[in-house]
Design a protein around this motif. Structure first.
Motif, PDB file in Angstrom:
ATOM      1  N   PRO A  41      -6.973  11.923  12.868  1.00 40.45           N
ATOM      2  CA  PRO A  41      -7.668  11.243  12.594  1.00 40.45           C
ATOM      3  C   PRO A  41      -7.108  10.849  13.792  1.00 40.45           C
ATOM      4  N   ALA A  42      -5.884  10.173  14.440  1.00 41.55           N
ATOM      5  CA  ALA A  42      -5.042   9.417  15.134  1.00 41.55           C
ATOM      6  C   ALA A  42      -5.576  10.006  16.748  1.00 41.55           C
ATOM      7  N   VAL A  43      -5.700  11.504  16.613  1.00 39.35           N
ATOM      8  CA  VAL A  43      -5.869  12.201  17.391  1.00 39.35           C
ATOM      9  C   VAL A  43      -7.428  12.231  17.701  1.00 39.35           C
ATOM     10  N   ILE A  44      -8.501  12.385  17.213  1.00 37.47           N
ATOM     11  CA  ILE A  44      -9.853  12.138  17.026  1.00 37.47           C
ATOM     12  C   ILE A  44     -10.226  11.079  17.622  1.00 37.47           C
ATOM     13  N   ALA A  45      -9.342   9.594  17.196  1.00 35.64           N
ATOM     14  CA  ALA A  45     -10.112   8.529  17.214  1.00 35.64           C
ATOM     15  C   ALA A  45      -9.442   8.193  18.768  1.00 35.64           C
ATOM     16  N   VAL A  47      -9.330  11.026  21.386  1.00 31.27           N
ATOM     17  CA  VAL A  47     -10.283  12.170  22.562  1.00 31.27           C
ATOM     18  C   VAL A  47     -11.472  11.145  22.296  1.00 31.27           C
ATOM     19  N   VAL A  48     -11.923  10.830  21.232  1.00 33.86           N
ATOM     20  CA  VAL A  48     -13.430  10.002  21.002  1.00 33.86           C
ATOM     21  C   VAL A  48     -13.913   8.474  22.854  1.00 33.86           C
ATOM     22  N   VAL A  49     -12.392   7.732  22.428  1.00 29.87           N
ATOM     23  CA  VAL A  49     -12.774   6.692  22.936  1.00 29.87           C
ATOM     24  C   VAL A  49     -12.725   7.469  24.419  1.00 29.87           C
ATOM     25  N   PRO A 261     -16.471  14.658  14.201  1.00 28.21           N
ATOM     26  CA  PRO A 261     -16.051  14.083  15.634  1.00 28.21           C
ATOM     27  C   PRO A 261     -16.579  14.845  16.975  1.00 28.21           C
ATOM     28  N   VAL A 262     -17.026  15.975  17.031  1.00 26.44           N
ATOM     29  CA  VAL A 262     -17.400  17.216  17.664  1.00 26.44           C
ATOM     30  C   VAL A 262     -18.854  17.118  17.717  1.00 26.44           C
TER      31      VAL A 262
END
Length: 351
Positions: A41-45, A47-49, A261-262
């Motif tokens: 979840p940390a990596v996904i957040a 990447v999104v920002v 997320p993708v």
């Protein structure tokens, strides 16, 4: 004969079973979640920002015109403009000023340049193309005119409507409908154990149609920000919602929790940032231009603009793109469901 009653022996009460709690210091008590549970979840957040800010801020940081199509009347003027402006423009020679204006009104070009009777240059633009594109064209022509020591008069032959002064209505409509389709697919994925696949398909299709009608009614008759005909615009927005919903469901079906997320990155971030509304498609970097018209938000913005201001001259291509996203994604989801059922059949029949 007196007999005394002996007390009957009582059964010993069995202690009720209780859950055994791990003693402090044991391995069960000190076990920690796997690193992936913290890291994913940390990596996904992050990447999104990073993608959101990189796309929206980065693409507007230094927009440069690339092959902006301009209709130029007269062979001599066409050659001069092409040599002076180079790769910044793509010169389309026109027979006369009327032919150049017709090309602009058909949305074949972004501007029309001709020589007026008094010798001055006459630039015609389409405000409906967006502020970034018209500003870039004006700057290019002014630069050429300054070098050639000529004066320029300007005219907006396809102006924006009163309630869309900055030409951003199409972007916000596409963003809102894409977001609605994304949220719809998220909820449909959560109903996998309650509804059959065909019922979820009907849910997405029916709700997409409702989203298209509501968005069209608000943007058109209520707010008067989009002058497109009601039925074609509603059809376009229905296709956009269905494309976003089925694409999100496809990614969630094949990729699991990472699919959402993708989809956020693909549709809500990259798709909307490169749609060509806030920054004109001709001003985007090469990589962004390559994907701009291929993603649902970019295709929808083009269709909305064509339907609103150019009589739908080039709306067929964007509509085909939206339909392809919706249909292909739905077919792939259905194919995955059939494969899963086929894979379970032998296990069910075995003893």
């Amino acid at each position: 004969m007196d007999s005394t009653l002996e007390p009957t022996p009582q059964r010993e009460q069995q202690p009720t079973p209780t859950a055994r709690l791990p003693r402090p210091g044991t391995q069960a008590a000190t076990a920690r979640p796997p690193v992936r549970a913290w890291l994913q979840p940390a990596v996904i957040a992050l990447v999104v920002v990073a993608a959101f800010i990189g796309c929206y801020v980065g693409l507007q940081r230094d927009p440069r015109p690339h092959q902006v199509p301009i209709a130029v009347s007269g062979q001599a003027l066409s050659v001069e403009v092409g040599h002076a402006l180079g790769d910044s423009v793509e010169v389309h020679p026109a027979a006369d000023a009327a032919a150049a204006r017709q090309a602009l009104e058909r949305h074949d070009v972004s501007a029309a340049l001709s020589t007026a009777d008094d010798g001055r240059l006459h630039l015609q633009v389409a405000g409906a193309d967006g502020l970034s594109t018209t500003t870039a064209v004006k700057n290019l022509v002014n630069a050429y005119a300054a070098g050639a020591d000529r004066q320029v008069t300007m005219e907006d032959v396809v102006p924006l409507v009163r309630f869309d002064a900055r030409g951003l209505a199409g972007f916000y409509i596409a963003f809102g409908v894409t977001l609605a389709g994304f949220v719809l697919a998220q909820n449909a994925l959560g109903l996998a154990k309650l509804l059959h696949l065909r019922h979820r398909f009907w849910l997405i299709a029916g709700t997409s149609a409702a989203i298209g009608l509501v968005a069209t009614a608000i943007a058109g008759p209520v707010l008067h920000a989009v002058p497109a005909p009601f039925v074609p615009l509603a059809f376009t927005l229905t296709l956009l919602s269905a494309a976003a919903a089925f694409a999100t469901k496809l990614l969630g079906t094949y990729l699991g929790p990472v699919g959402i997320p993708v989809a956020t990155l693909l549709l809500l971030t990259v798709g909307n940032a490169t749609s060509g509304a806030t920054t004109g498609a001709d001003l985007l970097p090469t990589a962004a231009r390559a994907v701009s018209a291929l993603l649902p938000p970019g295709a929808a913005v083009r269709a909305i603009t064509d339907l609103s201001y150019f009589h739908g001259a080039h709306a067929a291509g964007p509509l085909a793109t939206l339909a392809a996203w919706a249909v292909i994604a739905a077919l792939l989801v259905a194919h995955r469901s059939r494969r899963r059922r086929g894979g379970k059949a032998p296990a069910l029949s075995s003893p």
